[in-house]
Design an enzyme around this catalytic site. Structure first.
Site, PDB file in Angstrom:
ATOM      1  N   HIS A  57      47.142  48.325  45.847  1.00 38.46           N
ATOM      2  CA  HIS A  57      47.937  48.531  44.627  1.00 38.46           C
ATOM      3  C   HIS A  57      47.352  49.698  43.840  1.00 38.46           C
ATOM      4  O   HIS A  57      46.292  50.207  44.160  1.00 38.46           O
ATOM      5  CB  HIS A  57      48.065  47.254  43.795  1.00 38.46           C
ATOM      6  CG  HIS A  57      46.793  46.733  43.189  1.00 38.46           C
ATOM      7  ND1 HIS A  57      45.754  46.241  43.941  1.00 38.46           N
ATOM      8  CD2 HIS A  57      46.393  46.605  41.887  1.00 38.46           C
ATOM      9  CE1 HIS A  57      44.785  45.820  43.129  1.00 38.46           C
ATOM     10  NE2 HIS A  57      45.134  46.049  41.883  1.00 38.46           N
ATOM     11  N   HIS A  59      46.159  50.201  40.729  1.00 38.83           N
ATOM     12  CA  HIS A  59      45.143  50.148  39.665  1.00 38.83           C
ATOM     13  C   HIS A  59      43.964  51.094  39.960  1.00 38.83           C
ATOM     14  O   HIS A  59      43.508  51.188  41.102  1.00 38.83           O
ATOM     15  CB  HIS A  59      44.637  48.712  39.474  1.00 38.83           C
ATOM     16  CG  HIS A  59      45.593  47.851  38.711  1.00 38.83           C
ATOM     17  ND1 HIS A  59      45.529  46.473  38.710  1.00 38.83           N
ATOM     18  CD2 HIS A  59      46.636  48.180  37.908  1.00 38.83           C
ATOM     19  CE1 HIS A  59      46.501  45.989  37.940  1.00 38.83           C
ATOM     20  NE2 HIS A  59      47.186  46.997  37.446  1.00 38.83           N
ATOM     21  N   ASP A  61      40.863  50.922  39.592  1.00 39.73           N
ATOM     22  CA  ASP A  61      39.662  50.383  40.252  1.00 39.73           C
ATOM     23  C   ASP A  61      39.919  50.114  41.745  1.00 39.73           C
ATOM     24  O   ASP A  61      39.051  49.572  42.434  1.00 39.73           O
ATOM     25  CB  ASP A  61      39.148  49.128  39.532  1.00 39.73           C
ATOM     26  CG  ASP A  61      40.126  47.974  39.551  1.00 39.73           C
ATOM     27  OD1 ASP A  61      41.312  48.176  39.227  1.00 39.73           O
ATOM     28  OD2 ASP A  61      39.705  46.845  39.899  1.00 39.73           O
ATOM     29  N   HIS A  62      41.099  50.518  42.235  1.00 35.55           N
ATOM     30  CA  HIS A  62      41.411  50.404  43.671  1.00 35.55           C
ATOM     31  C   HIS A  62      41.768  51.753  44.294  1.00 35.55           C
ATOM     32  O   HIS A  62      41.818  51.878  45.510  1.00 35.55           O
ATOM     33  CB  HIS A  62      42.559  49.406  43.888  1.00 35.55           C
ATOM     34  CG  HIS A  62      42.196  48.033  43.398  1.00 35.55           C
ATOM     35  ND1 HIS A  62      41.887  46.994  44.238  1.00 35.55           N
ATOM     36  CD2 HIS A  62      42.017  47.554  42.130  1.00 35.55           C
ATOM     37  CE1 HIS A  62      41.544  45.924  43.522  1.00 35.55           C
ATOM     38  NE2 HIS A  62      41.624  46.243  42.237  1.00 35.55           N
ATOM     39  N   HIS A 115      50.700  40.668  40.591  1.00 33.74           N
ATOM     40  CA  HIS A 115      49.609  41.345  39.864  1.00 33.74           C
ATOM     41  C   HIS A 115      50.095  42.742  39.472  1.00 33.74           C
ATOM     42  O   HIS A 115      49.988  43.155  38.319  1.00 33.74           O
ATOM     43  CB  HIS A 115      48.369  41.399  40.758  1.00 33.74           C
ATOM     44  CG  HIS A 115      47.206  42.119  40.160  1.00 33.74           C
ATOM     45  ND1 HIS A 115      46.492  41.626  39.100  1.00 33.74           N
ATOM     46  CD2 HIS A 115      46.624  43.308  40.468  1.00 33.74           C
ATOM     47  CE1 HIS A 115      45.527  42.481  38.781  1.00 33.74           C
ATOM     48  NE2 HIS A 115      45.587  43.503  39.596  1.00 33.74           N
ATOM     49  N   ASP A 134      43.983  42.344  44.792  1.00 36.56           N
ATOM     50  CA  ASP A 134      43.847  41.488  43.611  1.00 36.56           C
ATOM     51  C   ASP A 134      44.922  40.394  43.578  1.00 36.56           C
ATOM     52  O   ASP A 134      45.313  39.938  42.503  1.00 36.56           O
ATOM     53  CB  ASP A 134      43.958  42.320  42.327  1.00 36.56           C
ATOM     54  CG  ASP A 134      42.723  43.165  42.064  1.00 36.56           C
ATOM     55  OD1 ASP A 134      41.753  43.073  42.839  1.00 36.56           O
ATOM     56  OD2 ASP A 134      42.743  43.926  41.071  1.00 36.56           O
ATOM     57  N   HIS A 172      37.364  41.677  44.339  1.00 33.40           N
ATOM     58  CA  HIS A 172      36.437  41.451  43.210  1.00 33.40           C
ATOM     59  C   HIS A 172      35.543  40.238  43.454  1.00 33.40           C
ATOM     60  O   HIS A 172      35.956  39.278  44.124  1.00 33.40           O
ATOM     61  CB  HIS A 172      37.194  41.203  41.896  1.00 33.40           C
ATOM     62  CG  HIS A 172      37.897  42.410  41.356  1.00 33.40           C
ATOM     63  ND1 HIS A 172      37.295  43.319  40.529  1.00 33.40           N
ATOM     64  CD2 HIS A 172      39.168  42.849  41.536  1.00 33.40           C
ATOM     65  CE1 HIS A 172      38.158  44.275  40.205  1.00 33.40           C
ATOM     66  NE2 HIS A 172      39.313  44.013  40.808  1.00 33.40           N
TER      67      HIS A 172
HETATM   68 FE    FE Z   1      41.120  45.197  40.589  1.00 28.57          FE
HETATM   69 ZN    ZN Z   2      44.193  45.186  40.037  1.00 28.53          ZN
END
Ligand code: FE
Ligand code: ZN
Length: 244
Positions: A57, A59, A61-62, A115, A134, A172
């Site tokens: 996805h 985001h 942090d990905h 998400h 996530d 995570h």
């Molecule tokens: Fe994440």
């Molecule tokens: Zn995420």
């Protein structure tokens, strides 16, 4: 078919980036690179030139490492079709039913929105491995930022039907906090209490608690175990404000 080698690279505060190597083809891909530097360093140390990035996805942090890894290696970026506009580094867009390969290892793409609106998972059926980003966590599920409890319920039902021995690679280390809430959601579930004892021990020793398995989640995950959309929605709302 030689087994995939999978390396956990911790990043940011609690992200796990997964470096995945096929020894037969020498292809190496990275799932959800939060950052470029630690991934390039680990791949270099192992002598595994990165050939692809697989995003679950959009985001940051990905995907934060996409541009840096692509610039350094010329790798192909595979990303969810539903999030093309938010992942400008993407070279190939995939969705439900598409297949993506690493050497002779084939993953099928599952659409698991909730998400984020276009979130996908990569399921290597023959390897018994799924990368869920996530969407599913050890004893938890992703927050509903761009989707509904109904969608997440469908995701949980679909993932629960994978073979129980399937190893689940989440993005995570949220297990301890998820488990504290799981105990509240299901106070009489002895499997949760038992698992939490092991999770507390592992975390105190600085160990990771991921990957998990579908079997472990079937026994201890209050979101996968939710019997209805309403129960999942109630639990997700409660977890959003939980600070136990
Ligand atoms: Fe994440
Ligand atoms: Zn995420």
């Amino acid at each position: 078919m030689a087994a995939l080698e999978i390396v956990r690279i911790p990043a940011l505060s609690d992200n796990y980036i997964w470096l995945v190597h096929d020894p037969e083809s020498a292809e190496t891909m990275v799932v959800d690179p939060a950052q470029a530097e630690p991934v390039l360093a680990e791949a270099d140390r192992r002598g595994w030139p990165i050939t692809a990035i697989w995003n679950t996805h959009w985001h940051p942090d990905h995907t934060g490492g996409n541009a840096g890894i692509k610039a350094a290696t010329g790798c192909e970026v595979i990303a969810p079709a539903g999030e093309a506009a938010r992942i400008p580094t993407a070279d190939r867009l995939v969705g439900e039913g598409d297949t993506v390969s690493l050497g002779s290892h084939v993953a099928s793409v599952m659409d698991v929105p909730a998400h984020t609106a276009g979130h996908i998972a990569y399921h290597f059926a023959a390897d018994g491995i799924v990368f869920v980003g996530d969407t599913l966590f050890a004893m938890g599920c992703g927050r509903l930022f761009e989707g509904t409890a109904e969608q997440m319920f469908v995701n949980m039902q679909r993932l629960s039907q994978l073979p129980p021995e399937t190893r689940v690679y989440c993005a995570h280390e949220y297990t301890q906090s998820n488990g504290r809430y799981a105990k509240v959601a299901e106070p009489d579930n002895a499997a949760i209490t038992e698992r939490m004892a092991e999770v507390d021990r592992a975390r105190a020793a600085g160990e990771a608690t991921v990957p998990t398995t579908i079997a472990a989640e079937l026994a201890t995950n209050p979101f996968m175990r939710a019997a209805s959309v309403e129960i999942l929605a109630q639990r997700r709302a409660a977890k959003d404000v939980f600070s136990g």
